[in-house]
Structure formats: structure tokens, C-alpha cells
Design a protein around this motif. Structure first.
Motif, PDB file in Angstrom:
ATOM      1  N   PRO A 123       0.765  10.615   6.605  1.00 54.42           N
ATOM      2  CA  PRO A 123       0.235   9.345   6.084  1.00 54.42           C
ATOM      3  C   PRO A 123       0.595   9.140   4.625  1.00 54.42           C
ATOM      4  N   LEU A 164      -8.184   2.021   1.592  1.00 57.83           N
ATOM      5  CA  LEU A 164      -7.690   2.701   2.794  1.00 57.83           C
ATOM      6  C   LEU A 164      -7.793   1.821   4.035  1.00 57.83           C
ATOM      7  N   GLN A 173      -1.032   4.986   7.905  1.00 57.63           N
ATOM      8  CA  GLN A 173      -1.889   6.146   8.140  1.00 57.63           C
ATOM      9  C   GLN A 173      -1.900   6.548   9.613  1.00 57.63           C
TER      10      GLN A 173
END
Length: 236
Positions: A123, A164, A173
Motif C-alpha cells: 500500500p 486514509l 491500499q
């Protein structure tokens, strides 16, 4: 420009505690061994050989973009260039410098995770905080299209946990799930990882493609695997 860069690198070499290494973008017009040996003279502790930022809508010099996809057969000028340098590095008899791209590919073939965005499925591990507090994705995304790196987030109103969850970050990711079908079916897909995310972009359809350097990456990876055969057991 080169004399000034040469002088600066030599000064850095005298201070190894401050000398991290050299970034070098592949230039097909330059003979690969001349480039490699000239860089070795600067005693870099690490050398990063980088493919020029390009994509399916804006192909690199020496390659035709065409429709995005895994094209076979095809010219592999960047793969050939890198293979020439790899053989010189591999056959040197001693480690004169670390070449990150080559070491990453070797590690991936042996089953280790990647630590660089150029290859592998690890990721993304970085964002950029601008001087005004804006949080952006990595700068290289700007080569795809205007605003590609922007998230609309900043350090004053948003946490990094929120970052995120941004779709652009989340897409990087997901490992193999983020790759297109042709990459998931490719025999070197887990090593290549689709290539640098930036190089997968095609206008109108986004980043869900193989790299514009797909054939070049496969050429390099298969060559490295061939050189490893008989030396170690390669992961499958």
C-alpha cells in the motif's frame, strides 16, 4: 548543468552521513552503461533508476501509447535499457551501489513485500502536506492531469485517518484488488504490481489499467528472474 551536478555530488560523497543517493531518470538517448558507470564514479550509496512520468494519453519518448492494455508483442526500449544496466550491476562481483528498482524486483521474486511504488503491491505509505496545510497525494500524480493529486483535505480540519479514507488513497491500499483484470491474470503481476500508479492513467477511464511501461516491466522482471534461476528458489 552536468558539471555543476557533478561537483555537488562529489562534495556530498565526502560527507556520507548526508549522502542518501542519486535519482536518475532513464533517457533512451543516453547509452545505459555510460550512464551507469558515470554515476558509479560519484560513489552513490543508492541509485534510483526512474522511468519518465508518462501515461496512455501522454506516452513516453520511444513508445506509442495506443489503447491501454497489456500489449504483446511490443517494443521494450526501456526494459532493454534497464536490462543492460542490471547485468552490469549483477555481474560486478561486488556491490558497488544499491539500485533500488533491481533490489525491489529481486526481493519480490523471492517473496518479500515491496517498499517502493514503482513495483509490487504494497500500500502507498505517503502523502504530501503543502506549506499552506493542504494534504495531497504524491506529487507524481500531477503528471496525469491537473488536480490529480488534490484531496480537498487539510491539516487544520482533517485527521490523517480521514485522509486514509479518501478514494484516491484507498485505491492504493487495496493491493491486487486495485489492479485491472489483465494485471491480475498476468504471470508477473504480483511482482510488477501494475507498475507505478501514475503510469496507468488513461484519459476518460482513469488508473485501472496496466502501466504504459507494461511490456518494458515484464521484459525486466523476466530477465531478473532468469538471472536468479539456479542461484535461489524463486517464489511462485
Amino acid at each position: 548543468a552536468w558539471p555543476a551536478a557533478l561537483a555537488a555530488a562529489r562534495r556530498l560523497a565526502a560527507h556520507p552521513e548526508a549522502y542518501a543517493g542519486i535519482l536518475c531518470t532513464v533517457d533512451l538517448a543516453a547509452e545505459p552503461l555510460d550512464v551507469y558507470h558515470s554515476l558509479l564514479e560519484l560513489a552513490p550509496p543508492r541509485l534510483d533508476l526512474l522511468l519518465p512520468h508518462a501515461n496512455w494519453g501522454n506516452p513516453p519518448p520511444g513508445l506509442d501509447g495506443g489503447p491501454p492494455g497489456r500489449h504483446r508483442p511490443g517494443a521494450t526500449p526501456y526494459g532493454d535499457w534497464l536490462v543492460t544496466v542490471f547485468d552490469a550491476w549483477w555481474d560486478a562481483g561486488r556491490l558497488r551501489t544499491r539500485v533500488r528498482l533491481f533490489q525491489e524486483i529481486v526481493a519480490l521474486l523471492l517473496g518479500a513485500p515491496s517498499r517502493a511504488e514503482a513495483v509490487g503491491l504494497s500500500p502507498v505509505a505517503a502523502v504530501v502536506v503543502e506549506t499552506d496545510g493542504a494534504i495531497e497525494q504524491v506529487d507524481s500524480l500531477r503528471s496525469a492531469y491537473r488536480g490529480a493529486a488534490e484531496t480537498g483535505l487539510d491539516v487544520f480540519r482533517h485527521s490523517f485517518d480521514t485522509v486514509l479514507r479518501h478514494p484516491g488513497i484507498a485505491a492504493r491500499q487495496s493491493g491486487e484488488r486495485a489492479l485491472g483484470e489483465e494485471c491480475r491474470a498476468c504471470p508477473v503481476g504480483r511482482v510488477c504490481g501494475g507498475g507505478n500508479y501514475v503510469h496507468r492513467y488513461a484519459p476518460g477511464s482513469g488508473f485501472g489499467h496496466a502501466s504504459v511501461y507494461c511490456a518494458d516491466l515484464e521484459r525486466l522482471i523476466r530477465h531478473v528472474a532468469h538471472r536468479l534461476e539456479g542461484t535461489v528458489r524463486i517464489a511462485t
